[in-house]
Design an enzyme around this catalytic site. Structure first.
Site, PDB file in Angstrom:
ATOM      1  N   LYS A  93     -36.660 -34.969 149.488  1.00  0.00           N
ATOM      2  CA  LYS A  93     -35.723 -33.633 149.972  1.00  0.00           C
ATOM      3  C   LYS A  93     -35.484 -33.955 151.248  1.00  0.00           C
ATOM      4  CE  LYS A  93     -33.988 -29.574 147.939  1.00  0.00           C
ATOM      5  NZ  LYS A  93     -34.604 -28.920 147.202  1.00  0.00           N
ATOM      6  N   SER A 168     -30.954 -27.269 143.698  1.00  0.00           N
ATOM      7  CA  SER A 168     -30.938 -28.340 144.205  1.00  0.00           C
ATOM      8  C   SER A 168     -31.321 -29.583 145.273  1.00  0.00           C
ATOM      9  CB  SER A 168     -30.701 -26.956 145.907  1.00  0.00           C
ATOM     10  OG  SER A 168     -33.042 -26.618 146.050  1.00  0.00           O
ATOM     11  N   SER A 192     -34.926 -25.497 140.785  1.00  0.00           N
ATOM     12  CA  SER A 192     -34.276 -26.856 142.277  1.00  0.00           C
ATOM     13  C   SER A 192     -34.693 -27.953 141.706  1.00  0.00           C
ATOM     14  CB  SER A 192     -34.089 -26.345 143.603  1.00  0.00           C
ATOM     15  OG  SER A 192     -33.748 -25.301 144.187  1.00  0.00           O
TER      16      SER A 192
END
Length: 513
Positions: A93, A168, A192
Site C-alpha cells: 500500500k 482504504s 481498511s
C-alpha cells in the site's frame, strides 16, 4: 535471466498460486522467480489501466528476480531451505515507505515523496526474501473506504466494475484478487484491511495493536493505526504476518481460559447479533438497501450454519444479546471514541518533517494550500484540523475524552468475552454490499470495534450476492472474526479452519476489462 525452458511457468495458475505452491515449483525447477515477476508485470500492463489498483511498479523487480534465481540455484544445490518469502512478489500500500519507490499516500501533492529508508515491515519482508513488486492505490491519505485518490484515480472492483473495492487498502486487495501480485500489505485505522478484503473476496488481517511496527508508514492515528497482511488464503496471510510481527504479545489471561492441561476446551464463538441488521432508526431506508442487508445477513448466517454443521463437537456458537452490552454502533463509536480527527494533522506533520523523508511539502496546511489533492475524497479528519487546530489536537480536552471512552469500550468488550467465555466474535464486516463508483463514503462497516480496542480481527470470504448484469459472479461478502487480546496466532488458526470449511473464494471473471 529469462526462462530457461519454454515449458516453465505454464503449469502455474497465477490466480490460485500460493507461497507454498510457488516454492514447490521452484524446488521442482518448473518455474523461476523471473518467470513469476514477468507474468505479473504482463498482467499489470493488461489490467491495471482499467482497475487503477497500482500507482507505481518497482523498476528493479526483474533484476531482483534474477538475483533470487541465482540464490535459488545455490540453495537447491546445497539442499538448503528457501527463506520464508524467497522470491515472493508483494504489493505494498502506497502509504508504507519503500526506499526505492515513492511513497505518496495516493495524494498528487506527494507524488515525488521519497524516503531514505524502508519502513520496518518492508525491511523485514525483504530480509525474508520478498520482492516489492508495486505500490498500491488507496483512498486519499487512507481516510475513507472507497479507494479514490488524486494520484491513482478511482480503483475498481474486479468482480463488478461499477463498484468500488472498499478501502482504504483497496488497491492492494484488487491487485491480489485480480492476480497482479501474490500477497500484500495494507494499513488499518478503522476498517481498511478488512473492508477491501470483504469487497474483493480475499483475506485481510488486522493484527493486535503493537504486534507489528508502524514505523515508516504515513500516519493517521497513533492509537488506531496498524499494518497487516492481505492474501488469497489465511495461510499466506499468516506467512507474511510471521515475518512482520515484533516482540512478545500482550495477552489478557482473563479472557476465554482453557480448562487446564490434559483437556481440550471447546472453541466458543459469539455471534454479535447487533452487527447484522441495519441500525439507522432515524433514517428512511431504501428498499434496495434493506434488500442488500438481507442478502448479507443470509450469506453470513449460512456460513455460520455451515461451520456449525461441519465442525463436529468442538466449535460452539452462542448469541450475544444486544441488550447485554453498551452501544457499539459505528455511528456512536466514531462520534465518541475515534481519534483520527485529533491526531491526523500532528502525526502527519511529524512524518513529513522526519529526516528520513524527502517531501515537497512539510505540513498538512501546505498540502491544503497547494490544492493538489482530491477535495471530494478527503474527510473532516483532513478539513477540521485545519479550520480549528486547537480543538482538534493531541492536547485538546476532546482527545482526552475519547481516550477515556476507548478505555471504557475496552473494558466493555473484555467483560463480554469473559462473561460469555468466548474465543472470538463473529459478524459480517459490512452490512451492505460495497458501494457504487461515484460514492466516496462506504457506510455500515463493522471494523471500528477491533480498531478502537486493539484486538486482532480477520475478514475471510463468506459468499457472494446473486449475479447481476455488472457482476456476473455476484459481489463478495466477507465474514469477520475478532479475537482475544494478543491471541493473533490462535485467531489465524481458527480462521484457517473456517476458511477450509467454507471454501468461498472465487477467481474474478475479468472479461469485462
Amino acid at each position: 535471466m529469462g526462462s530457461t525452458s519454454p515449458d516453465l511457468d505454464l503449469d502455474l495458475d497465477i490466480q490460485t498460486l500460493t507461497i507454498a505452491t510457488f516454492h514447490a515449483a521452484l524446488s521442482n525447477k518448473t518455474t523461476t522467480c523471473t518467470d513469476l515477476i514477468q507474468t505479473y508485470l504482463t498482467r499489470i500492463t493488461k489490467y491495471n489501466p482499467t482497475l487503477n489498483s497500482l500507482i507505481n511498479t518497482n523498476p528493479h523487480a526483474l533484476s531482483l528476480a534474477e538475483e533470487k534465481d541465482l540464490e535459488t540455484q545455490s540453495l537447491l544445490s546445497e539442499s538448503k531451505p528457501f527463506p520464508p518469502l524467497h522470491g515472493i512478489p508483494i504489493i505494498v500500500k502506497d502509504n508504507i515507505s519503500t526506499k526505492d519507490i515513492p511513497t505518496t499516500a495516493g495524494v498528487y501533492a506527494l507524488r515525488t515523496l521519497s524516503t531514505r529508508t524502508d519502513s520496518d515491515v518492508v525491511s523485514r519482508l525483504r530480509d525474508a526474501g520478498a520482492i516489492i513488486l508495486a505500490k498500491a492505490n488507496l483512498h486519499e491519505f487512507a481516510l475513507q473506504g472507497t479507494s479514490t485518490s488524486s494520484l491513482g484515480g478511482q480503483c475498481l472492483n474486479p468482480f463488478d466494475g461499477s463498484r468500488t473495492p472498499g478501502g482504504s487498502s483497496g488497491g492492494t486487495a484488487v491487485a491480489i484478487a485480480a492476480g497482479l501480485g501474490l500477497v500484500g500489505l495494507g494499513s488499518d485505522t478503522v476498517n481498511s484491511l478488512r473492508s477491501p478484503a470483504s469487497a474483493c473476496g480475499i483475506v485481510g488481517f488486522r493484527p493486535s495493536w503493537g504486534r507489528v511496527s508502524v514505523e515508516g508508514a504515513v500516519p493517521v492515528s497513533g492509537v488506531q493505526d496498524v499494518l497487516g497482511p492481505m492474501g488469497k488464503t489465511v495461510r499466506d496471510v499468516r506467512a507474511v504476518f510471521d515475518i512482520m510481527k515484533i516482540g512478545e504479545r500482550e495477552v489478557n489471561e482473563g479472557e476465554g481460559k482453557g480448562e487446564g492441561e490434559g483437556s481440550r476446551r471447546r472453541i466458543r464463538i459469539g455471534i454479535l447479533d447487533a452487527y447484522f441488521g441495519l441500525d439507522d432508526p432515524e433514517t428512511d431506508l431504501s428498499e434496495d438497501l434493506v434488500h442488500e442487508n438481507e442478502i448479507v445477513q443470509d450469506i453470513v448466517n449460512e456460513a455460520i450454519s455451515a461451520i456449525r454443521s461441519s465442525s463436529g463437537s468442538d466449535i460452539e456458537f452462542i448469541h450475544i444479546n444486544p441488550t447485554t452490552h453498551p452501544d457499539w454502533r459505528f455511528t456512536t463509536l466514531y462520534s465518541t471514541a475515534d481519534t483520527q480527527i485529533y491526531e491526523f494533522q500532528e502525526r502527519l506533520n511529524t512524518f513529513l518533517q522526519s529526516p528520513t523523508v524527502i517531501s515537497p511539502y512539510h505540513s498538512l496546511e501546505a498540502i491544503a494550500e497547494s490544492g493538489d489533492y482530491d477535495k471530494n475524497a478527503v474527510t473532516e479528519v483532513f478539513t477540521a484540523t485545519l479550520k480549528d487546530p486547537e480543538s482538534f489536537s493531541l492536547s485538546s480536552p476532546g482527545y482526552q475524552t475519547r481516550l477515556k471512552n476507548i478505555s471504557i469500550l475496552k473494558d466493555s468488550v473484555k467483560q463480554c468475552f469473559e462473561k460469555n467465555d468466548i474465543d472470538a466474535l463473529i459478524y459480517p464486516h459490512q452490512r451492505q454490499l460495497v458501494v457504487q463508483i461515484g460514492t466516496t463514503v462506504q457506510p455500515r462497516r463493522n471494523g471500528i470495534l477491533a480498531a478502537l480496542t486493539g484486538r486482532p480481527a480477520i475478514c475471510i470470504p463468506a459468499g457472494f450476492s446473486p449475479p447481476t448484469s455488472t457482476a456476473i459472479q455476484g459481489v463478495p461478502v466477507g465474514l469477520e472474526l475478532m479475537g482475544r487480546v494478543g491471541w493473533d496466532e490462535e485467531l489465524l488458526d481458527l480462521a484457517e479452519r473456517i476458511e477450509g470449511i467454507l471454501q468461498k473464494r472465487r477467481v474474478p471473471n475479468m472479461e469485462w476489462i
